[in-house]
Design a protein around this motif. Structure first.
Motif, mmCIF file in Angstrom:
data_model
loop_
_atom_site.group_PDB
_atom_site.id
_atom_site.type_symbol
_atom_site.label_atom_id
_atom_site.label_comp_id
_atom_site.label_asym_id
_atom_site.label_seq_id
_atom_site.Cartn_x
_atom_site.Cartn_y
_atom_site.Cartn_z
ATOM 1 N N ILE A 154 0.838 -1.188 0.000
ATOM 2 C CA ILE A 154 0.000 0.000 0.000
ATOM 3 C C ILE A 154 0.875 1.241 0.000
ATOM 4 C CG2 ILE A 154 -1.936 -1.116 1.171
ATOM 5 C CD1 ILE A 154 -1.071 0.328 3.736
ATOM 6 N N THR A 155 0.380 2.272 -0.677
ATOM 7 C CA THR A 155 0.994 3.586 -0.548
ATOM 8 C C THR A 155 0.202 4.344 0.516
ATOM 9 O OG1 THR A 155 -0.388 4.472 -2.330
ATOM 10 C CG2 THR A 155 1.784 3.640 -2.936
ATOM 11 N N CYS A 156 0.870 4.704 1.591
ATOM 12 C CA CYS A 156 0.217 5.396 2.707
ATOM 13 C C CYS A 156 0.209 6.884 2.377
ATOM 14 C CB CYS A 156 0.959 5.116 4.009
ATOM 15 S SG CYS A 156 1.162 3.347 4.352
ATOM 16 N N ILE A 159 15.112 -2.448 -4.756
ATOM 17 C CA ILE A 159 14.324 -3.554 -4.231
ATOM 18 C C ILE A 159 13.961 -3.235 -2.788
ATOM 19 C CG2 ILE A 159 14.325 -5.997 -3.584
ATOM 20 C CD1 ILE A 159 16.258 -6.508 -5.882
ATOM 21 N N VAL A 160 12.666 -3.363 -2.494
ATOM 22 C CA VAL A 160 12.186 -3.206 -1.119
ATOM 23 C C VAL A 160 11.786 -4.582 -0.621
ATOM 24 C CG1 VAL A 160 10.406 -2.185 0.359
ATOM 25 C CG2 VAL A 160 11.427 -0.840 -1.497
ATOM 26 N N GLY A 161 12.434 -5.038 0.453
ATOM 27 C CA GLY A 161 12.159 -6.366 0.981
ATOM 28 C C GLY A 161 10.729 -6.489 1.500
ATOM 29 N N ALA A 162 10.200 -7.697 1.415
ATOM 30 C CA ALA A 162 8.837 -7.955 1.856
ATOM 31 C C ALA A 162 8.650 -7.540 3.317
ATOM 32 C CB ALA A 162 8.503 -9.429 1.684
ATOM 33 N N GLY A 163 7.471 -7.000 3.620
ATOM 34 C CA GLY A 163 7.151 -6.631 4.987
ATOM 35 C C GLY A 163 7.768 -5.336 5.451
ATOM 36 N N SER A 164 8.336 -4.540 4.568
ATOM 37 C CA SER A 164 9.017 -3.305 4.960
ATOM 38 C C SER A 164 8.025 -2.152 5.121
ATOM 39 C CB SER A 164 10.061 -2.911 3.912
ATOM 40 O OG SER A 164 11.118 -3.858 3.868
ATOM 41 N N VAL A 165 8.352 -1.255 6.041
ATOM 42 C CA VAL A 165 7.638 0.006 6.189
ATOM 43 C C VAL A 165 8.642 1.094 5.831
ATOM 44 C CG1 VAL A 165 6.407 1.566 7.722
ATOM 45 C CG2 VAL A 165 6.141 -0.915 7.984
ATOM 46 N N VAL A 166 8.497 1.651 4.629
ATOM 47 C CA VAL A 166 9.504 2.559 4.090
ATOM 48 C C VAL A 166 9.070 4.005 4.351
ATOM 49 C CG1 VAL A 166 10.731 3.292 2.011
ATOM 50 C CG2 VAL A 166 10.100 0.886 2.309
ATOM 51 N N PHE A 199 11.356 -3.141 -7.580
ATOM 52 C CA PHE A 199 10.635 -4.321 -7.099
ATOM 53 C C PHE A 199 10.230 -4.058 -5.655
ATOM 54 C CE2 PHE A 199 10.083 -8.364 -5.062
ATOM 55 C CZ PHE A 199 9.559 -9.212 -6.031
ATOM 56 N N ILE A 200 8.915 -4.043 -5.405
ATOM 57 C CA ILE A 200 8.412 -3.812 -4.057
ATOM 58 C C ILE A 200 7.909 -5.133 -3.506
ATOM 59 C CG2 ILE A 200 6.876 -2.418 -2.626
ATOM 60 C CD1 ILE A 200 8.895 -0.792 -4.297
ATOM 61 N N GLY A 201 8.538 -5.607 -2.450
ATOM 62 C CA GLY A 201 8.169 -6.896 -1.877
ATOM 63 C C GLY A 201 6.788 -6.883 -1.255
ATOM 64 N N SER A 202 6.229 -8.058 -1.113
ATOM 65 C CA SER A 202 4.870 -8.202 -0.600
ATOM 66 C C SER A 202 4.711 -7.599 0.790
ATOM 67 C CB SER A 202 4.492 -9.683 -0.557
ATOM 68 O OG SER A 202 4.489 -10.229 -1.856
ATOM 69 N N ASN A 203 3.492 -7.105 1.031
ATOM 70 C CA ASN A 203 3.108 -6.593 2.343
ATOM 71 C C ASN A 203 3.965 -5.423 2.785
ATOM 72 O OD1 ASN A 203 1.172 -6.810 4.402
ATOM 73 N ND2 ASN A 203 2.650 -7.790 5.759
ATOM 74 N N SER A 204 4.348 -4.580 1.843
ATOM 75 C CA SER A 204 5.131 -3.386 2.175
ATOM 76 C C SER A 204 4.210 -2.183 2.296
ATOM 77 C CB SER A 204 6.184 -3.109 1.089
ATOM 78 O OG SER A 204 7.157 -4.131 1.082
ATOM 79 N N ALA A 205 4.594 -1.256 3.173
ATOM 80 C CA ALA A 205 3.879 0.003 3.338
ATOM 81 C C ALA A 205 4.840 1.130 2.989
ATOM 82 C CB ALA A 205 3.363 0.148 4.763
ATOM 83 N N LEU A 206 4.479 1.923 1.991
ATOM 84 C CA LEU A 206 5.322 3.026 1.539
ATOM 85 C C LEU A 206 4.692 4.319 2.056
ATOM 86 C CD1 LEU A 206 5.844 1.817 -2.148
ATOM 87 C CD2 LEU A 206 7.098 1.147 -0.080
ATOM 88 N N VAL A 207 5.315 4.923 3.054
ATOM 89 C CA VAL A 207 4.729 6.069 3.748
ATOM 90 C C VAL A 207 5.128 7.348 3.024
ATOM 91 C CG1 VAL A 207 4.484 7.261 5.947
ATOM 92 C CG2 VAL A 207 4.824 4.769 5.907
ATOM 93 N N ALA A 208 4.171 7.957 2.344
ATOM 94 C CA ALA A 208 4.434 9.150 1.544
ATOM 95 C C ALA A 208 4.574 10.392 2.442
ATOM 96 C CB ALA A 208 3.292 9.348 0.552
ATOM 97 N N PRO A 209 5.340 11.379 1.947
ATOM 98 C CA PRO A 209 6.014 11.415 0.642
ATOM 99 C C PRO A 209 7.293 10.589 0.674
ATOM 100 C CG PRO A 209 6.462 13.421 1.846
ATOM 101 C CD PRO A 209 5.500 12.650 2.676
ATOM 102 N N VAL A 210 7.469 9.767 -0.345
ATOM 103 C CA VAL A 210 8.648 8.917 -0.384
ATOM 104 C C VAL A 210 8.948 8.565 -1.842
ATOM 105 C CG1 VAL A 210 7.399 6.709 -0.205
ATOM 106 C CG2 VAL A 210 9.731 6.897 0.704
#
Length: 454
Positions: A374-376, A411-418, A393-404
């Protein structure tokens, strides 16, 4: 019989003053949506194709709603304070059209499917060699019911018009009915209307009476015919559904004739402005809201909902996808089941195959968005943007906290909160290190079993 089409200026009077009590709604009857657009605006759009010099809408109850809807279109509005019949309603436009020298179409806001071609045919008939005083649009319904009747000769010249309430049994047996739509020269219309009386069963001033008044002056009128569906009126929710169904059936046929495949046409619902290219496939139970464009070769899988979205050539959508306003899919990109896009651009060949929300986002070409990402984009007060680079490549179950921003090829590893920028070609892992305690699970189970037995 017809001469060349007239080049006379055109005015349209649209009657929209009825209360619409059978709709049982706070929304004015003529503003109820048909294919995602108020039915009155469907009619005015068809009128606009004639390039009329004047368009006057007669309003009554709920006038503020109608005025707000037609103001952006440049139509004039006049008010009928009392509903005393159709002739009385048309007379309310007399001041607005004072001195108009041209042809006048009288239309009804709750008869939205009348086409531009039929309007033009009425106007052309008005200028035929026999110069009828008025042209009436007639139809032959399966059930004539309480429609006014038209008695006409083989050449379409009207012998008599009569309202159902005032008709004899012999006249009621006639199946040629009056739609209420007319074309009349401006110099004739209001002079005839001034002579209309209300000595009838309903005590109303009827517009069709101008035909018989002209006949008394030695001037015949004419009728042309159209199909029942084109002049279907809407006075209730059930009738609105019937008109919607007719509109959708016609639009589905057009889409298939233009080269689209509809697997189960009766389950696909278009909006008034849906644009569908060639070799598009639309599976069952797909709904298009306003503002959707589908380019050639795309496939829209079952149970998807699209509104305000652009789908590029060769794209794949769904099943069970939702594209909201501002969603743009570039060529050969893919969104799969339970993916939602809002104000987001998915680049060429990028994909988000399942269980993803992309809002206020820009995704580069060839990027892969893993399941559950999801893009937060919203903090409860403001919206923020997420940018994902080409080939990322965005791994599964990642949360991308905008602005980002996620760089190209990252590559963003699965389960990451970026929460911070990820550089191009970098690996981002935002999760605790995995810890393992040998034998812990077995000891835990033994302890719980013992407690349960005790």
């Amino acid at each position: 019989m017809n001469d060349k089409p007239s080049a006379a200026p055109i005015a349209a009077i649209v009657l929209a003053a009825g209360k619409g009590t059978r709709m049982k709604s706070d929304l004015h009857k003529v503003l109820h949506p048909l294919a995602g657009r108020p039915m009155l605006l469907h009619l005015l759009d068809n009128v606009a194709a004639l390039a009329p010099a004047r368009t006057v809408v007669v309003v009554g109850a709920g006038r503020a709603q109608v005025e707000a809807a037609v103001a952006p279109l440049g139509a004039e509005v006049v008010h009928q304070t009392e509903q005393l019949g159709t002739a009385h309603a048309v007379r309310q436009a007399e001041t607005a059209l004072g001195g108009f020298a041209g042809d006048v179409l009288v239309l009804y806001g709750d008869v939205p499917l009348i086409g531009t071609a039929t309007m033009r045919e009425m106007l052309d008939r008005l200028h035929a060699a026999d110069r009828p005083a008025a042209v009436v649009l007639g139809f032959r319904p399966l059930d004539p019911a309480a429609y006014g009747r038209i008695v006409a000769g083989p050449d379409g010249r009207i012998v008599k018009m009569v309202e159902y309430k005032d008709a004899t049994p012999e006249e009621r047996a006639v199946n040629l009915c009056n739609s209420g739509l007319m074309a009349v020269r401006g110099e004739d219309l209001f002079a005839l209307l001034a002579r209309v009386g209300n000595d009838n069963a309903a005590g109303e001033f009827y517009l069709p009476d101008i035909v018989m008044l002209a006949a008394a002056d030695g001037r015949a009128s004419a009728v042309i015919e159209t199909g029942e569906a084109e002049v279907a009126g809407v006075n209730s929710r059930a009738e609105l559904a019937t008109v919607e169904r007719a509109w959708q059936d016609r639009r589905r046929a057009e889409a298939m004739a233009d080269g689209a495949t509809l697997i189960a046409p009766e389950t696909v619902w278009f909006a008034y402005d849906t644009k569908v290219g060639r070799d598009v496939t639309i599976e069952p139970n797909v709904v298009f809201g306003p503002g959707v464009t589908i380019a050639d070769g795309a496939i829209i899988h079952a149970f998807s909902h699209l509104e305000g979205a652009s789908v590029g050539a060769g794209c794949s959508v769904g099943p069970y996808a939702r594209l909201r306003p501002g969603a743009v899919m570039e060529a050969k990109s893919r969104v799969g089941n339970f993916v939602e896009m809002k104000k987001a651009v998915l680049g060429e060949r990028a994909k988000a195959n399942h269980l993803t929300y992309l809002g206020d986002a820009e995704i580069g070409a060839g990027a892969n968005i893993g399941a559950g990402t999801i893009t937060c984009n919203y903090d409860g007060f403001f919206k923020y943007k997420t940018k994902i680079g080409a080939g990322a490549f965005i791994g599964s179950n990642s949360a991308l906290v905008a602005p980002v921003t996620i760089g190209d090829g990252a590559i963003v590893g699965a389960g990451s909160v970026v929460t911070r920028e990820v550089s191009a070609d970098a690996l981002a892992l935002v999760r605790p290190a995995q810890e393992e305690k040998p034998g812990w699970a077995a000891r835990f189970r033994e302890k719980m079993i013992a407690r349960k037995k005790g």
